[in-house]
Scaffold this motif. Structure first.
Motif, PDB file in Angstrom:
ATOM      1  N   ILE A 137       0.887  -1.168   0.000  1.00 43.71           N
ATOM      2  CA  ILE A 137       0.000   0.000   0.000  1.00 43.71           C
ATOM      3  C   ILE A 137       0.923   1.216   0.000  1.00 43.71           C
ATOM      4  CG2 ILE A 137      -1.629   1.388   1.339  1.00 43.71           C
ATOM      5  CD1 ILE A 137      -2.924  -1.194   2.306  1.00 43.71           C
ATOM      6  N   GLN A 196      -7.008   1.815  -6.543  1.00 46.57           N
ATOM      7  CA  GLN A 196      -6.705   3.188  -6.100  1.00 46.57           C
ATOM      8  C   GLN A 196      -7.932   3.865  -5.507  1.00 46.57           C
ATOM      9  OE1 GLN A 196      -4.983   5.652  -9.167  1.00 46.57           O
ATOM     10  NE2 GLN A 196      -4.536   7.303  -7.741  1.00 46.57           N
ATOM     11  N   LEU A 197      -7.668   4.707  -4.530  1.00 49.13           N
ATOM     12  CA  LEU A 197      -8.707   5.551  -3.926  1.00 49.13           C
ATOM     13  C   LEU A 197      -9.556   6.209  -5.020  1.00 49.13           C
ATOM     14  CD1 LEU A 197      -9.359   7.088  -1.057  1.00 49.13           C
ATOM     15  CD2 LEU A 197      -8.232   8.978  -2.216  1.00 49.13           C
ATOM     16  N   THR A 221       0.895   5.377   0.276  1.00 50.89           N
ATOM     17  CA  THR A 221       0.081   6.546   0.628  1.00 50.89           C
ATOM     18  C   THR A 221       0.979   7.795   0.632  1.00 50.89           C
ATOM     19  OG1 THR A 221       0.501   6.376   2.991  1.00 50.89           O
ATOM     20  CG2 THR A 221      -1.375   5.130   2.151  1.00 50.89           C
ATOM     21  N   GLU A 239      -3.454  14.311  -2.739  1.00 50.65           N
ATOM     22  CA  GLU A 239      -2.912  13.061  -2.179  1.00 50.65           C
ATOM     23  C   GLU A 239      -3.816  11.894  -2.535  1.00 50.65           C
ATOM     24  OE1 GLU A 239      -2.186   9.902   1.004  1.00 50.65           O
ATOM     25  OE2 GLU A 239      -4.059  10.943   0.633  1.00 50.65           O
ATOM     26  N   THR A 240      -3.203  10.734  -2.791  1.00 53.98           N
ATOM     27  CA  THR A 240      -3.973   9.537  -3.087  1.00 53.98           C
ATOM     28  C   THR A 240      -3.331   8.334  -2.422  1.00 53.98           C
ATOM     29  OG1 THR A 240      -4.998   8.256  -4.879  1.00 53.98           O
ATOM     30  CG2 THR A 240      -2.784   9.098  -5.296  1.00 53.98           C
ATOM     31  N   LYS A 241      -4.068   7.226  -2.450  1.00 52.13           N
ATOM     32  CA  LYS A 241      -3.576   5.970  -1.862  1.00 52.13           C
ATOM     33  C   LYS A 241      -3.788   4.886  -2.902  1.00 52.13           C
ATOM     34  CE  LYS A 241      -5.752   7.747   2.264  1.00 52.13           C
ATOM     35  NZ  LYS A 241      -4.699   8.662   2.654  1.00 52.13           N
TER      36      LYS A 241
END
Ligand SMILES: Cc1cc2nc3c(=O)[nH]c(=O)nc-3n(C[C@H](O)[C@H](O)[C@H](O)COP(=O)(O)OP(=O)(O)OC[C@H]3O[C@@H](n4cnc5c(N)ncnc54)[C@H](O)[C@@H]3O)c2cc1C
Length: 258
Positions: free
Chosen positions: A89, A112-113, A91, A189-191
């Motif tokens: 993962i 993805q988020l 982040t 921002e993404t995860k």
């Protein structure tokens, strides 16, 4: 608005070896006494796969798993490395990072988020060091990110009102967020959940932990490589880190694109 300056890489999954079934396979093929000298699944399984190709379990050359996988890299028989798989993962990274990451197609899987489902009115933003370290440029960047987020909030409100005839609340929110997100910057921002095999990860490291790669993806690639070198040194130990003139890290190997 929270500003993020460093990514985070979590190794959330690794394989295990089902030794009794390997033993059954070997016994069914009259192989006795073959063992390897590593417990790391991503090292054991490629060796088993490679030895299966030539049924070379009976008289292994000296040097154990390290020598075996070293030879695999030397001769470029990299397909056996596809049997080693890792789950990460990642982040604290920007949408521009993930846009570059997902270009790696072969042997990679992604989740993805979703900006269609998740409310980005509380999103964080990832700031490049060369901007964050400069007070004047930092103000320009921060103010632009703030304005974009404020516009996003207003757009979501306006679009929810516009779509008020849509009865399903979740659908209405999704319709608003999927259109409003168009105003969000690459810095959002993404995860991302990433699954990849060892051969693909090596190719990724070669392209992205390289002086020509963009700084953010290079930093993540270096973090992943550090983890992988600890996890499976016989697969990734041939990479050597070097420090570039800007003090960031890159890595190189003599075994490119196995
Ligand atoms: C420094 C740098 C700058 C870049 N700049 C740009 C840019 O300006 N614009 C841009 O669009 N991209 C750019 N890229 C992205 C680059 O073009 C690749 O999309 C990305 O690096 C993924 O590489 P890949 O295709 O080798 O990886 P993967 O998709 O993982 O493929 C791995 C390998 O599998 C084989 N393969 C995969 N798919 C196919 C296929 N369909 N047909 C035949 N063989 C295949 C190839 O041998 C390939 O190298 C850049 C990359 C780097 C590292």
């Amino acid at each position: 608005m929270k500003i993020i300056r460093r990514p985070h890489v979590y190794l959330v999954g690794r394989q295990t070896v089902n030794q009794p079934e390997i033993d059954n396979f070997l016994a069914d093929h009259n192989v006795t006494g073959w063992t390897t000298d590593t417990n790391v699944a991503a090292e054991v399984l490629p060796e088993v796969a490679g030895r299966l190709c030539y049924m070379s379990f009976k008289k292994p050359r000296p040097g154990g798993n390290s020598a075996y996988l070293g030879h695999i890299k030397e001769v470029g028989h990299g397909s056996v490395l596809e049997h080693g798989v890792f789950n990460f993962i990642i982040t604290g990274v920007s949408r521009s990072f993930t846009h570059e990451l997902v270009r790696h197609r072969a042997g990679f899987g992604y989740s993805q988020l979703s900006q269609r489902y998740v409310d980005e009115s509380v999103a964080d933003f990832v700031e490049p060091d060369c901007i964050g370290d400069d007070p004047e440029l930092h103000e320009v960047w921060k103010s632009a990110a703030q304005h974009a987020q404020e516009a996003y909030v207003k757009l979501v409100e306006g679009l929810q009102a516009k779509f008020q005839n849509v009865e399903d609340k979740t659908l209405r929110r999704k319709m608003a967020r999927q259109a409003a997100r168009s105003i969000l910057p690459n810095a959002t921002e993404t995860k991302i959940f990433v699954t990849a095999n060892a051969r693909s990860l090596r190719h990724f490291v070669e392209l992205r932990c390289n002086e020509h790669a963009e700084v953010e993806i290079r930093e993540v690639a270096a973090m992943m490589l550090e983890i992988l070198q600890k996890e499976a040194p016989n697969v990734f130990g041939d990479y050597e880190f070097l420090t570039l003139p800007d003090k960031t890290k890159a890595a190189e190997t003599k075994h490119r694109k196995v």
